[in-house]
Design an enzyme around this catalytic site. Structure first.
Site, PDB file in Angstrom:
ATOM      1  N   GLY A  27      -2.090 -30.632  25.030  1.00 17.12           N
ATOM      2  CA  GLY A  27      -1.409 -29.471  24.472  1.00 17.12           C
ATOM      3  C   GLY A  27      -0.439 -29.961  23.422  1.00 17.12           C
ATOM      4  N   CYS A  87      -3.325 -36.445  28.456  1.00 18.66           N
ATOM      5  CA  CYS A  87      -2.329 -36.312  27.383  1.00 18.66           C
ATOM      6  C   CYS A  87      -1.173 -35.410  27.834  1.00 18.66           C
ATOM      7  CB  CYS A  87      -2.994 -35.818  26.109  1.00 18.66           C
ATOM      8  SG  CYS A  87      -1.949 -36.061  24.671  1.00 18.66           S
ATOM      9  N   TYR A  88      -0.996 -34.227  27.244  1.00 21.82           N
ATOM     10  CA  TYR A  88       0.075 -33.342  27.732  1.00 21.82           C
ATOM     11  C   TYR A  88      -0.126 -33.070  29.227  1.00 21.82           C
ATOM     12  CZ  TYR A  88       2.858 -29.164  28.577  1.00 21.82           C
ATOM     13  OH  TYR A  88       3.746 -28.261  29.101  1.00 21.82           O
ATOM     14  N   HIS A 142      -7.187 -40.052  25.493  1.00 20.84           N
ATOM     15  CA  HIS A 142      -8.195 -38.973  25.572  1.00 20.84           C
ATOM     16  C   HIS A 142      -9.567 -39.518  25.965  1.00 20.84           C
ATOM     17  CE1 HIS A 142      -5.926 -35.540  23.945  1.00 20.84           C
ATOM     18  NE2 HIS A 142      -5.215 -36.483  23.364  1.00 20.84           N
ATOM     19  N   GLU A 151     -12.108 -37.854  26.694  1.00 21.36           N
ATOM     20  CA  GLU A 151     -13.179 -36.946  26.263  1.00 21.36           C
ATOM     21  C   GLU A 151     -13.667 -37.222  24.843  1.00 21.36           C
ATOM     22  OE1 GLU A 151     -10.049 -36.357  26.470  1.00 21.36           O
ATOM     23  OE2 GLU A 151      -9.332 -34.730  25.194  1.00 21.36           O
ATOM     24  N   ASP A 187     -27.349 -17.444  18.477  1.00 23.63           N
ATOM     25  CA  ASP A 187     -26.989 -16.839  19.759  1.00 23.63           C
ATOM     26  C   ASP A 187     -27.807 -15.597  20.069  1.00 23.63           C
ATOM     27  OD1 ASP A 187     -25.161 -18.814  19.510  1.00 23.63           O
ATOM     28  OD2 ASP A 187     -23.469 -17.505  19.072  1.00 23.63           O
ATOM     29  N   LYS A 242     -22.552 -23.816  22.727  1.00 26.32           N
ATOM     30  CA  LYS A 242     -23.571 -23.752  21.680  1.00 26.32           C
ATOM     31  C   LYS A 242     -24.710 -24.744  21.898  1.00 26.32           C
ATOM     32  CE  LYS A 242     -24.027 -21.699  17.608  1.00 26.32           C
ATOM     33  NZ  LYS A 242     -23.610 -20.309  17.393  1.00 26.32           N
TER      34      LYS A 242
END
Ligand code: XMP
Length: 510
Positions: free
Chosen positions: A54, A81-82, A168, A170, A226, A366
């Site tokens: 964040g 992180c945050y 991070h 990710e 989509d 997606k």
């Protein structure tokens, strides 16, 4: 099915975290930090929680927080992180501005043995982006990793299964990020890897076969990824009870409307209605130059055209929409600044009075939607279509939209795309298109003075379209594209290349 909660504290990587979890075949849901209580987390049976990053400091006045009781509901937590700072702050640790100043980018990571770092070598590379840091770990936690500038880059309370990482995991720059996330999911939370695409497709088709049995379903098909995948999926579930309405507003790119009609009407055998509404859109747009006004008119005309067709079909009971998970998350947040009003089909259900809404893709990202589209046999040109704004070429013709300007833009855009694709092979920019400017300039065509339109070419490279860099196309590609455009497209005398990045420029020109 085991599920993980990604608790969103406003970081830019919340969706990426959820996608990494799902890539490990564990179902992940994202919720805003203030939309769920610790008690609800416990009751909902999540196997683990990940606190996201964040932009805040835990000591900021409006810092996003969750009640500290979340630490004692017995569900493992990984703070990133945050999220790491918040977790340790809630547990009684101290956070302060980092002694070495803000840290940003790749840095060496030194780890100790703990369940989170199983299979991670003692020295590897991680990616950091922070201003504050944990300066005094809370009781019960031990430091399990450090970097040259961050003394508590990871902490663990193995008894309570609480873990925090300042870096991070990710992002792909963190060498063992995937292993760290997997350790959390499988070793610490004890999840099973039971989220499989094949099952999702089968399960969704079966659910709709049963819940929509005997009902007539209407879907507004835009030709985008989509709505196309939603249409193919529902067609498998309800067959001829599905009717797709394709409102051709005349603002599609060259050949696109025909591809949609061919794919759905002919190849897939879906009940398909093409509403040729170009005239209607152009007359409503006549004389309008303001970009937001254009968007509103296009949205409104779209609803009217769709509404008329729905009425002529005797009001089907169900409206199907291609809503995907990021749309759900975005609309749940509700406070992001509106930079451009994005056109969608919101507002339809209330006006037409459908009994139910079917949104078969509402839990999918997606890339998952594309994977399902491939399994359903949709053509690659539809599935891998680059993003295209709902208002179509309407926001790529600067100033007033006319049939003549649209025709010129369609041709110039087709030439540019062809040249980029020929040069790029598998390595294409994330979005590339032409824009027709309202500025005319002087040129010479066939020994005569010509006063024609200017075409701007735009190509961008981006991960998430929130920020983007202009793509460094080769001079050869640009030269050939420009040469062909001024020769082949009547009324165009000049071509320029847009070399601004986002921010401050947006991807689209309007
Ligand atoms: P911007 O121009 O905001 O674009 O940097 C970011 C991404 O969003 C797409 N875009 C739109 N998509 N309706 C849409 O459905 C719109 O009105 C719209 N405006 C921009 C744009 O093509 C890019 O991928």
């Amino acid at each position: 099915m085991d599920k993980i909660l990604v608790l969103d504290f406003g970081g830019q990587y919340d969706q990426l975290i959820a996608r990494r979890v799902r890539a490990a075949h564990v179902y992940a849901e994202i919720h805003g930090y203030d939309r769920i209580t610790p008690e609800e987390i416990r009751k909902n049976g999540y196997r683990g929680v990940i606190f996201t990053g964040g932009p805040n400091s835990v000591y900021a006045k409006d810092a996003p927080k969750i009640d500290a009781s979340v630490l004692s509901i017995g569900v493992p937590i990984l703070g990133i992180c945050y999220g790491h700072q918040l977790l340790t702050y809630l547990a009684g640790g101290q956070i302060a501005p980092a002694r070495a100043g803000s840290e940003y980018g790749k840095t060496p990571l030194y780890t100790e043995s703990c369940p989170l770092f199983e299979g991670v070598p003692p020295e590897s590379v991680c990616w950091m982006s922070h201003t504050d840091e944990l300066t005094a770990p809370p009781p019960g936690f031990r430091v399990v990793a450090l970097t040259p500038h961050c003394a508590a880059a990871a902490v663990a309370d193995e008894n309570r299964r609480l873990y925090g990482v300042q870096f991070h995991p990710e992002v792909t720059h963190t060498e063992y990020g995937d292993a760290i996330i997997r350790n959390f999911l499988f070793r610490i939370c004890g999840c099973g890897a039971d989220w499989q695409m094949e099952d999702v497709l089968e399960r969704t088709v079966n659910e709709y076969r049963w819940s929509l049995d005997g009902k007539r379903v209407l879907l507004a098909l835009s030709g985008g990824v989509d709505s196309s995948v939603a249409a193919a999926l529902l067609h498998r579930a309800v067959g001829d009870n599905l009717t797709c309405v394709f409102v051709d507003h005349g603002l599609m790119r060259k050949g696109e409307a025909d591809l949609v009609e061919r794919t759905f009407g002919k190849e897939l055998g879906v009940k398909f209605i093409r509403v040729n509404a170009e005239e209607r859109f152009l007359s409503a747009l006549a004389g309008v130059t303001d970009p937001e006004a254009k968007r509103k008119i296009i949205g409104e005309q779209f609803i009217r055209a769709f509404e008329q067709t729905a009425k002529s079909l005797g009001k089907p009971e169900v409206l199907a929409q291609g809503t995907i998970y990021p749309d759900v998350i975005e609309s749940g947040k509700g406070d992001s600044a509106v930079i451009k009003s994005h056109h969608n089909v919101g507002g339809l259900p209330k006006r037409i009075g459908f009994e139910t809404i079917a949104e078969p893709l509402k839990d999918l990202f997606k890339d998952e939607v594309r994977a399902i589209g491939e399994r359903l046999g949709l053509p690659k040109a539809l599935i891998w279509r680059q993003p295209f704004p709902g208002p179509g070429l309407g926001v790529r013709v600067m100033g007033e939209i006319t049939g003549e300007k649209l025709a010129a833009l369609r041709e110039a855009d087709a030439v540019f795309r062809e040249m980029v694709e020929r040069a790029g092979g598998a390595n294409l920019p994330d979005q590339y298109f032409a824009v027709l400017l309202d500025t005319r300039s002087v040129g010479v065509k066939g020994d005569r003075r010509a006063y024609g339109y200017t075409v701007a070419l735009r190509a961008v490279t981006t991960d998430d379209f929130m920020t983007a860099s202009f793509t460094r196309l080769s001079w050869d590609t640009l030269e050939t594209a420009a040469g062909r455009i001024v020769n082949e497209v009547p009324g165009v005398t000049r071509v320029v290349y847009d070399v601004t990045s986002k921010p401050p420029a947006t991807v689209e020109w309007e």
